[in-house]
Design an enzyme around this catalytic site. Structure first.
Site, PDB file in Angstrom:
ATOM      1  N   SER A   1      14.194 -22.953 -27.304  1.00  0.00           N
ATOM      2  CA  SER A   1      14.833 -24.271 -27.393  1.00  0.00           C
ATOM      3  C   SER A   1      13.807 -25.388 -27.315  1.00  0.00           C
ATOM      4  O   SER A   1      12.761 -25.254 -26.663  1.00  0.00           O
ATOM      5  CB  SER A   1      15.819 -24.416 -26.230  1.00  0.00           C
ATOM      6  OG  SER A   1      16.239 -25.744 -26.102  1.00  0.00           O
TER       7      SER A   1
ATOM      8  N   TYR B   1      16.558 -23.979 -17.339  1.00  0.00           N
ATOM      9  CA  TYR B   1      16.828 -23.407 -18.670  1.00  0.00           C
ATOM     10  C   TYR B   1      15.570 -23.450 -19.535  1.00  0.00           C
ATOM     11  O   TYR B   1      15.161 -22.431 -20.113  1.00  0.00           O
ATOM     12  CB  TYR B   1      17.963 -24.229 -19.291  1.00  0.00           C
ATOM     13  CG  TYR B   1      18.255 -23.992 -20.756  1.00  0.00           C
ATOM     14  CD1 TYR B   1      19.027 -22.917 -21.166  1.00  0.00           C
ATOM     15  CD2 TYR B   1      17.802 -24.889 -21.726  1.00  0.00           C
ATOM     16  CE1 TYR B   1      19.324 -22.736 -22.517  1.00  0.00           C
ATOM     17  CE2 TYR B   1      18.098 -24.712 -23.070  1.00  0.00           C
ATOM     18  CZ  TYR B   1      18.853 -23.627 -23.454  1.00  0.00           C
ATOM     19  OH  TYR B   1      19.150 -23.445 -24.788  1.00  0.00           O
TER      20      TYR B   1
ATOM     21  N   LYS C   1      13.271 -20.299 -20.939  1.00  0.00           N
ATOM     22  CA  LYS C   1      13.006 -20.120 -22.372  1.00  0.00           C
ATOM     23  C   LYS C   1      11.500 -19.967 -22.595  1.00  0.00           C
ATOM     24  O   LYS C   1      11.057 -19.091 -23.351  1.00  0.00           O
ATOM     25  CB  LYS C   1      13.531 -21.312 -23.166  1.00  0.00           C
ATOM     26  CG  LYS C   1      15.044 -21.416 -23.229  1.00  0.00           C
ATOM     27  CD  LYS C   1      15.637 -20.354 -24.144  1.00  0.00           C
ATOM     28  CE  LYS C   1      17.116 -20.559 -24.394  1.00  0.00           C
ATOM     29  NZ  LYS C   1      17.747 -19.409 -25.050  1.00  0.00           N
TER      30      LYS C   1
HETATM   31  N1  LIG Z   1      23.478 -24.748 -29.632  1.00  0.00           N
HETATM   32  C1  LIG Z   1      22.374 -25.467 -29.440  1.00  0.00           C
HETATM   33  O1  LIG Z   1      22.354 -26.697 -29.631  1.00  0.00           O
HETATM   34  C2  LIG Z   1      21.100 -24.773 -29.012  1.00  0.00           C
HETATM   35  C3  LIG Z   1      19.930 -25.539 -28.905  1.00  0.00           C
HETATM   36  C4  LIG Z   1      18.762 -24.899 -28.491  1.00  0.00           C
HETATM   37  C5  LIG Z   1      18.775 -23.538 -28.214  1.00  0.00           C
HETATM   38  N2  LIG Z   1      19.935 -22.845 -28.308  1.00  0.00           N
HETATM   39  C6  LIG Z   1      19.925 -21.424 -27.983  1.00  0.00           C
HETATM   40  O2  LIG Z   1      20.540 -20.706 -29.052  1.00  0.00           O
HETATM   41  C7  LIG Z   1      21.276 -19.601 -28.533  1.00  0.00           C
HETATM   42  C8  LIG Z   1      22.702 -19.647 -29.019  1.00  0.00           C
HETATM   43  O3  LIG Z   1      23.286 -20.888 -28.601  1.00  0.00           O
HETATM   44  P1  LIG Z   1      24.836 -21.141 -28.736  1.00  0.00           P
HETATM   45  O4  LIG Z   1      25.010 -22.594 -28.894  1.00  0.00           O
HETATM   46  O5  LIG Z   1      25.430 -20.203 -29.720  1.00  0.00           O
HETATM   47  O6  LIG Z   1      25.329 -20.740 -27.285  1.00  0.00           O
HETATM   48  P2  LIG Z   1      26.774 -20.212 -26.833  1.00  0.00           P
HETATM   49  O7  LIG Z   1      26.931 -20.593 -25.415  1.00  0.00           O
HETATM   50  O8  LIG Z   1      27.829 -20.628 -27.797  1.00  0.00           O
HETATM   51  O9  LIG Z   1      26.608 -18.648 -26.977  1.00  0.00           O
HETATM   52  C9  LIG Z   1      25.860 -17.907 -26.070  1.00  0.00           C
HETATM   53  C10 LIG Z   1      26.560 -16.585 -25.883  1.00  0.00           C
HETATM   54  O10 LIG Z   1      25.810 -15.836 -24.931  1.00  0.00           O
HETATM   55  C11 LIG Z   1      26.734 -15.157 -24.092  1.00  0.00           C
HETATM   56  N3  LIG Z   1      26.085 -14.903 -22.815  1.00  0.00           N
HETATM   57  C12 LIG Z   1      25.574 -15.811 -21.943  1.00  0.00           C
HETATM   58  N4  LIG Z   1      25.045 -15.196 -20.886  1.00  0.00           N
HETATM   59  C13 LIG Z   1      25.238 -13.859 -21.094  1.00  0.00           C
HETATM   60  C14 LIG Z   1      24.910 -12.702 -20.349  1.00  0.00           C
HETATM   61  N5  LIG Z   1      24.271 -12.770 -19.186  1.00  0.00           N
HETATM   62  N6  LIG Z   1      25.278 -11.499 -20.845  1.00  0.00           N
HETATM   63  C15 LIG Z   1      25.924 -11.404 -22.036  1.00  0.00           C
HETATM   64  N7  LIG Z   1      26.243 -12.470 -22.791  1.00  0.00           N
HETATM   65  C16 LIG Z   1      25.904 -13.674 -22.310  1.00  0.00           C
HETATM   66  C17 LIG Z   1      27.926 -16.081 -23.974  1.00  0.00           C
HETATM   67  O11 LIG Z   1      29.104 -15.359 -23.649  1.00  0.00           O
HETATM   68  C18 LIG Z   1      27.985 -16.718 -25.353  1.00  0.00           C
HETATM   69  O12 LIG Z   1      28.882 -16.043 -26.210  1.00  0.00           O
HETATM   70  C19 LIG Z   1      21.106 -19.661 -27.031  1.00  0.00           C
HETATM   71  O13 LIG Z   1      20.020 -18.830 -26.671  1.00  0.00           O
HETATM   72  C20 LIG Z   1      20.758 -21.106 -26.766  1.00  0.00           C
HETATM   73  O14 LIG Z   1      20.001 -21.248 -25.580  1.00  0.00           O
HETATM   74  C21 LIG Z   1      21.082 -23.430 -28.711  1.00  0.00           C
END
Ligand SMILES: NC(=O)c1ccc[n+]([C@@H]2O[C@H](COP(=O)([O-])OP(=O)(O)OC[C@H]3O[C@@H](n4cnc5c(N)ncnc54)[C@H](O)[C@@H]3O)[C@@H](O)[C@H]2O)c1
Length: 334
Positions: free
Chosen positions: A120, A148, A152
């Site tokens: 991220s 967080y 990462k």
């Molecule tokens: N969406 C954004 O703006 C953004 C920005 C930067 C980085 N990211 C990264 O991209 C990835 C996806 O983001 P997203 O927006 O789809 O997030 P999200 O929260 O929609 O999805 C994350 C998923 O991970 C699952 N999860 C969390 N902890 C868990 C665990 N311990 N065991 C099993 N499952 C678990 C949750 O149930 C969820 O379905 C993440 O790694 C996030 O940190 C997202």
């Protein structure tokens, strides 16, 4: 190819899984199995695909799965920033311990799978010794200001080291804030970047907690998924090093996001957003990158979204395609 998507029940992960199934191949090899590991079930269309195998539960309970021999892994499961600030232990378990378990499972399997980790832009933050530049680049020194972001960054380095040792062929891609996130607001402090578009389109009044002049690096979900797949398919030589790469960002002013909303959806929709400063959110946002550049992703042929207008149009098209006009787009003039 046997592929694992962790976090495949989430926003980006489900979209990625859908895109992989639609393509049917990675690096020219057919996808024969797509395993989804998530504590939440994925959407019904994914469950209905015969290639999908679902493993529900926390990643920490999935050790045998990780060692079962995957050819490729997209590791997206993660607790979000707000959750990790509220619950320190949860952040360590979900984001650090789980990644370590996953990497060790892959190492045990012994077939050097390719892995993409969703890092991220939150790895960057201002420190007294390291002020943030206007745009964070691939080589800006990360100094995360949240648990967080810290996890990462630790995972980026673990993946680089497992790769150096030949246990896997890993790469970390730093996602920008993905906009427009559908559904309900989540625990992320960045949630309002989607909320100020999503809620007025649904006919709901909302507030913007930061000033119009705040700028932020964003990307659409479609662009983010395309980038993750391109980073997966890139050869180590094309990547040119094991350090994480920034994904392309559209660096946009909040005022311009709202102007784009007005241009695409009309003034009535725009007027549903009121500026109401929230000192807590504004302080968090002040510690984030105001913009990003992505030279290494650009060298792979990746580009930012064309405009914020295009990002809003993508969201509207997605909601229509999902049959959610009434609930998600009820605020659009007929
Ligand atoms: N969406 C954004 O703006 C953004 C920005 C930067 C980085 N990211 C990264 O991209 C990835 C996806 O983001 P997203 O927006 O789809 O997030 P999200 O929260 O929609 O999805 C994350 C998923 O991970 C699952 N999860 C969390 N902890 C868990 C665990 N311990 N065991 C099993 N499952 C678990 C949750 O149930 C969820 O379905 C993440 O790694 C996030 O940190 C997202």
């Amino acid at each position: 190819m046997k592929i694992l998507v962790t976090g495949g029940g989430g926003f980006v992960g489900a979209r990625l899984a859908r895109e992989l199934l639609q393509r049917g191949q990675l690096m020219g090899r057919p996808i024969t199995e797509l395993a989804i590991a998530d504590q939440a079930p994925p959407p019904a269309d994914l469950l209905a695909d015969a290639r999908v195998k679902v493993h529900i539960g926390t990643l920490l309970a999935q050790a045998p799965l990780f060692a079962s021999g995957f050819d490729g892994v997209f590791h997206l499961a993660s607790a979000v920033s707000g959750e990790c600030e509220l619950d320190f232990e949860l952040g360590l378990r979900s984001n650090l311990d789980s990644t370590r378990l996953l990497l060790d499972g892959l190492r045990q399997a012994g077939n050097t799978p390719r892995l993409v980790f969703s890092s991220s832009v939150a790895v960057f933050g201002p420190d007294a010794s390291n002020p943030l530049p206007d745009r964070v680049g691939d080589l800006t020194l990360p100094s995360p200001q949240t648990s967080y972001g810290t996890h990462k960054l630790m995972c980026e380095y673990l993946i680089a080291d497992y790769t150096r040792k030949g246990y896997l062929d890993g790469r970390s891609a730093r996602l920008m804030t993905v906009c427009v996130r559908p559904g309900r607001p989540n625990g992320a402090a960045s949630s309002f970047f989607s909320g100020i578009i999503r809620e007025p389109l649904a006919g709901i009044e909302t507030t913007c907690p930061v000033d119009a002049d705040v700028t932020h690096p964003v990307a659409s979900p479609a662009s983010t998924v395309r980038c993750l797949i391109t980073v997966f398919e890139a050869s180590p030589e094309a990547l040119g090093g094991r350090l994480a790469i920034n994904l392309p960002a559209l660096n946009v002013r909040v005022g311009d996001m709202l102007q784009a909303l007005q241009d695409v959806a009309g003034p009535q929709v725009r007027q549903r957003v009121r500026f109401e400063r929230d000192a807590r959110i504004a302080a968090i946002v002040a510690g984030w990158a105001r913009g990003a550049s992505a030279e290494r992703a650009q060298a792979l042929g990746l580009r930012p979204d064309a405009s914020f207008h295009a990002i809003i149009e993508q969201y509207i098209a997605d909601m229509r395609a999902a049959g959610l006009q009434a609930s998600a787009l009820g605020g659009l003039p007929s």
